[in-house]
Design a protein around this motif. Structure first.
Motif, PDB file in Angstrom:
ATOM      1  N   SER A   1      -9.384  16.702   6.094  1.00 23.36           N
ATOM      2  CA  SER A   1     -10.483  17.730   6.407  1.00 23.36           C
ATOM      3  C   SER A   1      -9.818  19.213   7.623  1.00 23.36           C
ATOM      4  O   SER A   1     -10.753  20.286   8.207  1.00 23.36           O
ATOM      5  CB  SER A   1     -11.267  17.144   6.943  1.00 23.36           C
ATOM      6  OG  SER A   1     -10.603  15.919   8.282  1.00 23.36           O
TER       7      SER A   1
ATOM      8  N   ASP B   1     -15.810   5.624   8.475  1.00 27.40           N
ATOM      9  CA  ASP B   1     -15.728   6.824   9.338  1.00 27.40           C
ATOM     10  C   ASP B   1     -16.355   7.168  10.227  1.00 27.40           C
ATOM     11  O   ASP B   1     -16.151   8.118  11.145  1.00 27.40           O
ATOM     12  CB  ASP B   1     -17.959   7.241   8.850  1.00 27.40           C
ATOM     13  CG  ASP B   1     -18.307   7.555   7.488  1.00 27.40           C
ATOM     14  OD1 ASP B   1     -17.089   8.453   6.903  1.00 27.40           O
ATOM     15  OD2 ASP B   1     -19.842   7.088   6.911  1.00 27.40           O
TER      16      ASP B   1
ATOM     17  N   ASN C   1     -12.532   7.269  10.959  1.00 31.28           N
ATOM     18  CA  ASN C   1     -11.692   8.655  11.057  1.00 31.28           C
ATOM     19  C   ASN C   1     -10.717   7.767   9.297  1.00 31.28           C
ATOM     20  O   ASN C   1      -9.658   8.616   9.187  1.00 31.28           O
ATOM     21  CB  ASN C   1     -10.697   9.392  11.652  1.00 31.28           C
ATOM     22  CG  ASN C   1     -10.515  10.895  11.196  1.00 31.28           C
ATOM     23  OD1 ASN C   1     -11.261  11.283  10.463  1.00 31.28           O
ATOM     24  ND2 ASN C   1      -9.075  11.145  11.575  1.00 31.28           N
TER      25      ASN C   1
END
Length: 463
Positions: free
Chosen positions: A265, A354, A357
């Protein structure tokens, strides 16, 4: 009288319709039970036999084949001249990279598939390896006495409930490797998760295969596939040896165009390592390697990577987070066997990941049967139901919108989780299972179907 006859006929017809309806409902219930079996307690006999003892977390006890790796002597003495010749022949005969885009489905790099190169035969290895798997005894002697003992006797009698279309092949055979790459590409998978032991090491029934990795990478590149590593529970695996082995893999194979790197990400492209049986090592040891402040920290070094832990029990999610892992996968193709492999737990696991992380990578499989090597383990068989079990698993995985889906497996024949082509075969008293009424490539086609479905749904998730 006429009215009485009419009413009698009406009642008979109503009873018949009601009976048929009840039979229909019963049939549906039986089918659903097959597709979504009741959750089995993890302490059931299969759990104790297949996996390392979860209470003894600091000791490596069993690998997926109920064994630990054993170094069987010096690498030079273990690898025969025949083996070296076979590998050199493969490198010399490596075909050039071809354009296959028009022939095969495009690879989906979010579909990762577990792949095993531990099979051998006399032509390429001087003997059969793994196809002659021993029958593993039950740990209770009273029960064990009720089941056969000994080893399988290839090529007609192999340690599997299905029979490969390619026969009792060698993983070193270049024609086999090419066929496997083509099958995986036709299934629209993109990343091969290669079972890996350090040089000179192997599972109890196998031989070292690290020197085959360059050939796998070359053939994968031809089919535009990528390769990542499934690090098995080798002897004395800890933070120090893992650092050494991760460095070895990246230094030796990291420059190959088929070596997989995942875009994070934050925009970084990092290698990825799946760590099988990670839970047998305590979190404090993993934290030495996987946290920035660890004494053996690999973070923010040239060897930093994404490390994916195996989740079996629910409590493992907290250990995985404390250890510094980057995510978790569930591996087992047996819905209901463990907490992690039970489809109905995936939503809560995804939510946990979630919020912390972490990546959640559910593992889907076409079914499970290992009675060819564990003849006492009938109760953990998962019938394929002509592909319906596989599709149920994919459906459950897509519901949680994972970044990656893993597939168990391409060719773990001992546990009957393979999607590789299988054919009907009968020999002596052995009748192998098959994919009928479908063709040998049915599970490749189903994988391709769900890969496309995943792509379309992922586009909607990102909108």
């Amino acid at each position: 009288i006429l009215n009485y006859d009419i009413m009698a006929r009406f009642r008979r017809r109503t009873c018949i319709i009601l009976l048929l309806f009840i039979l229909f409902i019963c049939s549906i219930m039986m089918a659903l039970k097959t597709l979504r079996p009741d959750r089995a307690g993890f302490g059931d006999p299969f759990g104790l036999g297949l996996l390392p003892e979860l209470q003894q977390r600091t000791v490596l006890l069993d690998s997926k084949q109920n064994s630990l790796n054993r170094v069987q002597g010096d690498t030079v003495t273990r690898v025969s001249n025949l083996h070296s010749i076979a590998v050199n022949t493969m490198k010399a005969s490596m075909p050039p990279v071809n354009k296959l885009e028009e022939e095969l489905s495009s690879p989906n790099y979010n579909f990762h598939i577990f792949y095993y190169t531990w099979y051998g035969n006399p032509q390429f290895d001087g003997k059969y390896i793994h196809w002659n798997h021993p029958l593993l005894p039950h740990w209770d002697p009273k029960i064990a006495n009720n089941y056969p003992k000994g080893r399988h006797n290839p090529p007609e009698d192999i340690g599997a409930n299905f029979y490969p279309e390619l026969g009792s092949y060698s993983s070193k055979d270049p024609t086999v490797i090419e066929a496997h790459m083509k099958q995986m590409r036709s299934a629209s998978t993109g990343v091969i998760v290669l079972s890996w032991y350090p040089p000179g090491m192997a599972d109890e029934n196998g031989e070292p295969t690290d020197d085959l990795v360059p050939v796998i990478l070359d053939y994968a590149h031809k089919y535009n596939l990528k390769v990542t590593f499934h690090i098995e529970p080798y002897k004395d695996r800890d933070d120090r040896s893992m650092y050494h082995n991760v460095k070895y893999i990246i230094d030796k194979y990291g420059g190959h165009p088929a070596f997989y790197r995942h875009k994070t990400s934050t925009g970084r492209f990092l290698p990825m390592f799946y760590v099988y049986d990670s839970y047998v090592t305590i979190p404090e040891i993993w934290a030495n390697l996987l946290t920035v402040s660890g004494s053996q920290s690999i973070r923010n070094t040239p060897y930093d990577a994404l490390f994916i832990a195996l989740l079996v029990e629910e409590r493992h999610k907290h250990d995985i987070h404390r250890s510094g892992f980057d995510g978790m996968y569930t591996y087992f193709a047996t819905n209901g066997f463990s907490y992690g492999s039970s489809h109905h737990n995936w939503a809560s696991l995804k939510a946990f990941c979630d919020s912390n992380n972490l990546m959640f990578i559910p593992s889907v499989g076409p079914g499970y049967i290992d009675t060819s090597i564990r003849p006492w383990n009938n109760h953990n068989t998962r019938n394929r139901v002509n592909g319906k079990y596989y599709e149920t698993a994919f459906s459950a995985a897509l519901l949680v919108r994972p970044e990656i889906i893993s597939i168990t497996s391409f060719n773990e024949w001992h546990e009957g989780t393979q999607i590789e082509k299988a054919v009907p075969k009968r020999t002596g008293q052995v009748v192998y299972l098959d994919y009928k009424p479908h063709k040998p490539n049915i599970y490749l086609e189903l994988t391709q179907k769900w890969s496309e479905k995943y792509r379309k749904e992922q586009e909607q998730w990102l909108m």
